[in-house]
Motif scaffolding. Structure first.
Motif, mmCIF file in Angstrom:
data_model
loop_
_atom_site.group_PDB
_atom_site.id
_atom_site.type_symbol
_atom_site.label_atom_id
_atom_site.label_comp_id
_atom_site.label_asym_id
_atom_site.label_seq_id
_atom_site.Cartn_x
_atom_site.Cartn_y
_atom_site.Cartn_z
ATOM 1 N N ILE A 56 19.370 0.579 -75.829
ATOM 2 C CA ILE A 56 18.079 0.850 -75.205
ATOM 3 C C ILE A 56 17.079 -0.269 -75.498
ATOM 4 O O ILE A 56 16.385 -0.747 -74.589
ATOM 5 C CB ILE A 56 17.522 2.201 -75.706
ATOM 6 N N TRP A 57 17.005 -0.731 -76.746
ATOM 7 C CA TRP A 57 15.944 -1.640 -77.142
ATOM 8 C C TRP A 57 16.337 -3.112 -77.124
ATOM 9 O O TRP A 57 15.459 -3.966 -77.030
ATOM 10 C CB TRP A 57 15.446 -1.274 -78.533
ATOM 11 N N ARG A 58 17.636 -3.415 -77.188
ATOM 12 C CA ARG A 58 18.017 -4.827 -77.284
ATOM 13 C C ARG A 58 19.134 -5.230 -76.329
ATOM 14 O O ARG A 58 19.373 -6.421 -76.125
ATOM 15 C CB ARG A 58 18.486 -5.130 -78.715
ATOM 16 N N GLU B 116 14.144 -6.985 -71.327
ATOM 17 C CA GLU B 116 13.130 -6.208 -72.016
ATOM 18 C C GLU B 116 12.419 -5.238 -71.095
ATOM 19 O O GLU B 116 12.045 -4.133 -71.486
ATOM 20 C CB GLU B 116 12.108 -7.167 -72.651
ATOM 21 N N ARG C 85 16.237 2.449 -69.378
ATOM 22 C CA ARG C 85 17.450 2.832 -70.094
ATOM 23 C C ARG C 85 17.219 4.085 -70.931
ATOM 24 O O ARG C 85 18.095 4.953 -71.023
ATOM 25 C CB ARG C 85 17.913 1.676 -70.986
ATOM 26 N N ARG C 86 16.057 4.193 -71.540
ATOM 27 C CA ARG C 86 15.772 5.389 -72.333
ATOM 28 C C ARG C 86 15.718 6.629 -71.445
ATOM 29 O O ARG C 86 16.259 7.681 -71.792
ATOM 30 C CB ARG C 86 14.451 5.233 -73.081
ATOM 31 N N GLY D 195 14.105 -2.017 -82.669
ATOM 32 C CA GLY D 195 13.059 -2.230 -81.686
ATOM 33 C C GLY D 195 12.336 -3.535 -81.894
ATOM 34 O O GLY D 195 12.581 -4.263 -82.828
ATOM 35 N N GLN E 58 13.543 -3.394 -68.934
ATOM 36 C CA GLN E 58 14.342 -2.220 -68.575
ATOM 37 C C GLN E 58 14.458 -1.205 -69.719
ATOM 38 O O GLN E 58 15.221 -0.256 -69.631
ATOM 39 C CB GLN E 58 15.741 -2.668 -68.146
ATOM 40 N N ARG E 59 13.723 -1.382 -70.801
ATOM 41 C CA ARG E 59 13.851 -0.477 -71.947
ATOM 42 C C ARG E 59 13.562 0.969 -71.572
ATOM 43 O O ARG E 59 14.344 1.879 -71.866
ATOM 44 C CB ARG E 59 12.909 -0.915 -73.070
ATOM 45 N N GLN E 60 12.425 1.184 -70.945
ATOM 46 C CA GLN E 60 12.056 2.553 -70.593
ATOM 47 C C GLN E 60 13.018 3.140 -69.579
ATOM 48 O O GLN E 60 13.319 4.342 -69.609
ATOM 49 C CB GLN E 60 10.614 2.588 -70.055
#
Length: 412
Positions: free
Chosen positions: A334-336, A340, A346-347, A412, A342-344
């Protein structure tokens, strides 16, 4: 109880039932609201029957006769509840949830009803005082810890006295009530906070029921024995208390005008009780939904995840430490594990898939592949994933706890 105590209780029952039986519908809630309570439990009894008449002295004598001392002559049988010999037999009209009009010939041959001794007859009619009552139902609390039972009853008796004296309107001045689940939860929290012989362990059940001429119903909701210990842990830990407060705030129900119609404290307490018919909402699911809120700070989300983890560990017996390898993979992805921006995304993708074993499996495969291609370590093995992808209730709980573990990962 002494004999004098029993006579005082009988006098109270007779006085309140008589007053309720003769109270006009249009003469304010006092008296008549208590009649609604009695009607929900004893719909065909002398003070609630549709053809009871309105002569106060006649009603009083009929109600008093229900609790007359057992005679020493004539036929007698063992009391249904305590086996003491009695010559009095009652039917459904005086016994909540014993029969319906559809049930026939369910008493022993030659017995004109269910034998009930005087002490048990009085106890049955004190039930509305010690229960959480509404105009259509009653809720009774049973618990392995007698002190918790007693305090629930003491609060309910005080509440019932207010209804007898002023009707349900007398309660409205205090705002929306938290309800019987919250009252029971407070007693369980106290059990966990006391030096308890059983180490803060005590199971409990809320029995909600309504008598009815045709279709009476009974709904039972129970707590596991470790719930008091969990509640005491929450009470004694500031981050967990904050998480519980956030849950209560999120569960407040309002009408279209913004007025509170169901308290958050009551709705949160309800989540700790599990319905015997499997229809109750899960505390883990409510916390899972709450963690998905975009209004939360990262610290608040972390505290909610801790609350879910403690519930899983102490109440369900699921150690979220075993979920760490899988949680690390998902958190890293999710974070790495990608652009960058697309983090939210993926979460959100993970949160939507979390409860479903098939969808979660697809997300896991995607996360593994992305980390492998990015040259990042993948520490979770097939053995770490397998317990999460089953279809039983325990695996479902593990999947929700996995989400909490993901939110607690220091990535994160």
């Amino acid at each position: 109880m002494s004999g004098d105590d029993l006579e005082l209780v009988v006098g109270l029952i007779v006085r309140d039932a008589t007053r309720a039986a003769v109270a006009p519908k249009d003469d304010g809630p006092a008296g008549y609201d208590w009649w609604k309570v009695l009607f929900a439990l004893f719909p065909n009894s002398k003070p609630t029957h549709a053809k009871r008449g309105r002569d106060q002295e006649v009603i009083r004598s009929k109600v008093a006769a229900l609790f007359a001392p057992d005679g020493v002559t004539g036929r007698s049988w063992p009391c249904t509840f305590c086996a003491q010999m009695t010559g009095t037999a009652w039917g459904k009209s005086n016994l909540p949830l014993f029969d319906t009009s559809k049930a026939l010939n369910n008493v022993p041959p030659g017995v004109p009803g269910w034998p009930i001794c005087r002490g048990c007859r009085v106890a049955i009619w004190t039930l509305p005082y010690g229960a959480w009552v509404t105009a259509g139902s009653a809720t009774v609390f049973t618990c392995e810890d007698e002190a918790a039972e007693r305090r629930f009853v003491e609060h309910s008796v005080a509440r019932s006295r207010r209804i007898v004296d002023g009707g349900f309107e007398a309660l409205a001045a205090d705002g929306v009530e938290d309800g019987p689940f919250a009252l029971a939860l407070q007693q369980l929290r106290d059990v966990g906070g006391r030096q308890h012989a059983a180490g803060g362990l005590a199971s409990s059940t809320l029995w909600r029921f309504k008598n009815d001429n045709e279709e009476p119903w009974l709904r039972a909701s129970f707590t596991r024995r470790a719930v008091p210990r969990f509640l005491a842990l929450v009470q004694g830990n500031a981050p967990l208390r904050e998480a519980w407060a956030l849950l209560e705030e999120a569960l407040v129900q309002r009408d279209r005008r913004g007025r509170v119609v169901a308290s958050g404290a009551g709705e949160a307490a309800r989540l700790v009780f599990e319905a015997e018919d499997g229809t109750s909402r899960s505390l883990l699911w409510a916390l899972h939904e709450l963690r998905g809120s975009e209004r939360l700070t990262s610290a608040q989300r972390h505290n909610i995840a801790r609350l879910a983890g403690e519930y899983g560990r102490h109440v369900l017996g699921i150690d979220d430490g075993n979920l760490a390898p899988a949680a690390e993979v998902l958190a890293t992805w999710i974070w790495r594990g990608g652009p960058e921006g697309q983090r939210q995304q993926r979460r959100a993708e993970y949160l939507e898939a979390a409860p479903n074993p098939y969808k979660l499996g697809l997300v896991m495969m995607r996360a593994n592949s992305r980390l492998f291609l990015a040259g990042l370590p993948v520490r979770a093995t097939v053995e770490d994933w397998r317990p999460l992808l089953q279809s039983d209730a325990r695996a479902w709980a593990r999947r929700l706890l996995l989400g909490a573990a993901v939110d607690r990962q220091p990535v994160g």
